[in-house]
Design an enzyme around this catalytic site. Structure first.
Site, PDB file in Angstrom:
ATOM      1  N   ASP A   1       0.825  -1.203   0.000  1.00  0.00           N
ATOM      2  CA  ASP A   1       0.000   0.000   0.000  1.00  0.00           C
ATOM      3  C   ASP A   1       0.860   1.254   0.000  1.00  0.00           C
ATOM      4  O   ASP A   1       2.040   1.231   0.353  1.00  0.00           O
ATOM      5  CB  ASP A   1      -0.952   0.008   1.199  1.00  0.00           C
ATOM      6  CG  ASP A   1      -0.219  -0.050   2.536  1.00  0.00           C
ATOM      7  OD1 ASP A   1       0.753  -0.824   2.657  1.00  0.00           O
ATOM      8  OD2 ASP A   1      -0.608   0.677   3.470  1.00  0.00           O
TER       9      ASP A   1
ATOM     10  N   GLU B   1       0.108  -1.278   5.596  1.00  0.00           N
ATOM     11  CA  GLU B   1       1.143  -0.800   6.517  1.00  0.00           C
ATOM     12  C   GLU B   1       0.870   0.616   6.977  1.00  0.00           C
ATOM     13  O   GLU B   1       1.122   0.970   8.131  1.00  0.00           O
ATOM     14  CB  GLU B   1       2.513  -0.882   5.818  1.00  0.00           C
ATOM     15  CG  GLU B   1       3.698  -0.624   6.737  1.00  0.00           C
ATOM     16  CD  GLU B   1       4.142   0.836   6.776  1.00  0.00           C
ATOM     17  OE1 GLU B   1       5.031   1.162   7.596  1.00  0.00           O
ATOM     18  OE2 GLU B   1       3.591   1.655   6.005  1.00  0.00           O
TER      19      GLU B   1
END
Length: 485
Positions: A77, A144
């Site tokens: 991400d 994350e």
């Protein structure tokens, strides 16, 4: 030159493909599918675990079969943030990149080099038929940036490696061996809306032009926080003008220093001159305070249509006092490691709208007790005015191990490759290594990467020559991984 034609091409080409795919935290479906197709297309053992992390395994090259297995880890991400005047749909558009000198940048948005360069490097290794390496286990985690749920819910049974290389450090001369843990503090407060006073006029106050940045790595740099600055303006105005707060919207992401905030206020028509006089004087003071660190700071006052509803004065005083007393920035420096922020807090988001006042903030610390202390300080400021408080997403820090075998090897190889010493340190960001260390007791871990500046902001950029240096270093490390015990 196009980005995908830069050297090393096997890395930049993957980065370009990755950046064509929307991959916001908690919206990683497309990039997960892309990575699964990538692994299967190479004929490698590839799977998705229940939370959505992607695992791809590649056997050792000939002659390296007796070396220790290495886990290569990066997160899929990226932070999606754009300038207020940038027309861009993160859910449908790929990142618009360009080259400027020795840097790759994006047009008005975050670039995704954090952690896309790490992902692209691992993809390059998996696809290569010429690079020497031991057995590799690629760990591509999700989410994350907004909670580390991928790392938290990772299935350790999918991995057998004893060395973990995290490719998420943002200075190419640093070897990171420790990081901060974190916790989110979210608050809410419901207030009764009231009709705006008759014979009033409305203005929008807008704070723009701040640098922003990563709320961990940049928190010690003294950059302006748009939420705190606009609160100062409102607090000061209320002392001399009968302002009424109609709405407030500041910041964007939980882990970014807020760059912009805006508030709509109403006041009696006859007090306009007093407001304008205060505003001109006070904003000049703020600009002088920040002229060195925030030269592009803009604070504007614009007349707008009069809203129908406002917050009552008693509630306005409560929230302005709470935000004013709220700690923000560095909370404590480490007494053990030079120049390391031990604990900090960042007021990331403030919203006043339709009868509800909400905030989001993130507290970080490399020491659990001071993480609790700073989180308690933030919660207490809001508890005093009756807010509901939810603290969640608590994750541990990563305790440094200066006797690490992989650290000794990588220091030696850095000296041999670049004829100087690397900086071995701990960082104030929330790397996934703290969580992964709990999954894999005894795992020898280290984090490194190329030079990336302005992460989590539209100023994000990655240095081309540094990526080349990082790639050369990564290949030399894999070639020298020691034999199995």
């Amino acid at each position: 030159m196009e980005v995908n034609n830069l050297a090393p091409q096997e890395l930049w080409n993957n980065f370009s493909q990755l950046n064509s795919i929307p991959r916001a935290s908690k919206k990683e479906e497309q990039v997960i599918a892309f990575m699964l197709d990538f692994g299967h297309g190479l004929g490698l053992e590839t799977k998705k675990d229940p939370i959505g992390n992607v695992v791809i395994k590649k056997p050792a090259t000939k002659g390296m079969e007796n070396r220790k297995t290495v886990v290569l880890q990066s997160h899929l991400d990226m932070v999606h943030q754009k300038n207020g005047d940038t027309d861009f749909d993160f859910d449908r558009q790929g990142i618009d990149m360009f080259i400027e000198g020795d840097w790759v940048k994006a047009k008005g948005t975050t670039l995704g080099a954090d952690n896309g360069i790490g992902v692209a490097a691992i993809m390059g290794l998996l696809a290569s038929t010429t690079i020497e390496h031991p057995a590799l286990e690629a760990m591509f985690t999700i989410d994350e940036e907004t909670g580390m749920t991928g790392a938290m819910q990772l299935d350790p049974a999918n991995f057998t490696g004893s060395i973990l290389l995290n490719l998420d450090t943002e200075e190419d001369d640093e070897l990171t061996i420790g990081c901060a843990g974190g916790i989110d503090t979210n608050t809410s407060y419901t207030y009764p809306e009231q009709p705006v006073t008759t014979d009033s006029v409305a203005y929008e106050i807008a704070v723009k032009g701040l640098t922003g940045g990563h709320s961990g790595m940049d928190i010690h740099k003294g950059r302006g926080n748009a939420n705190k600055l606009i609160n100062r303006v409102l607090y000061g105005a209320l002392k001399s003008v009968a302002i009424e707060l109609c709405s407030l919207d500041g910041g964007s992401l939980r882990n970014a220093i807020p760059r912009e905030a805006k508030a709509t206020i109403a006041l009696p028509v006859e007090q306009q001159a007093s407001l304008l006089s205060f505003f001109d004087t006070f904003t000049a003071v703020l600009k002088e305070e920040y002229q060195t660190i925030e030269p592009s700071l803009s604070i504007t006052l614009t007349e707008v249509a009069l809203p129908a509803k406002m917050m009552g004065k008693a509630d306005l005083v409560k929230i302005l006092n709470a935000i004013y007393t709220l700690p923000n920035g560095v909370f404590r420096m480490s007494p053990d490691i030079d120049n390391l922020v031990e604990a900090s807090t960042n007021l990331a988001r403030v919203v006043v709208k339709a009868g509800e006042f909400t905030t989001q903030s993130l507290q970080r610390s490399s020491v659990e007790s001071t993480k609790d202390d700073v989180a308690n300080a933030v919660a207490a400021a809001f508890a005093n005015i009756g807010c509901s408080i939810v603290q969640q997403g608590d994750y541990p820090g990563w305790k440094p191990n200066p006797d690490s075998d992989i650290l000794r090897l990588m220091v030696k190889l850095y000296q041999e490759n670049f004829d100087k010493e690397p900086h071995v340190n701990a960082c104030h960001a929330g790397l996934e290594c703290g969580i992964l260390g709990a999954h894999f007791p005894g795992m020898d871990m280290i984090s490194f990467g190329p030079t990336i500046h302005g992460a989590h902001s539209p100023d994000e950029r990655v240095q081309i020559s540094s990526v080349q240096k990082f790639w050369r270093y990564l290949l030399s490390v894999l070639k020298e991984i020691p034999v199995k015990d």
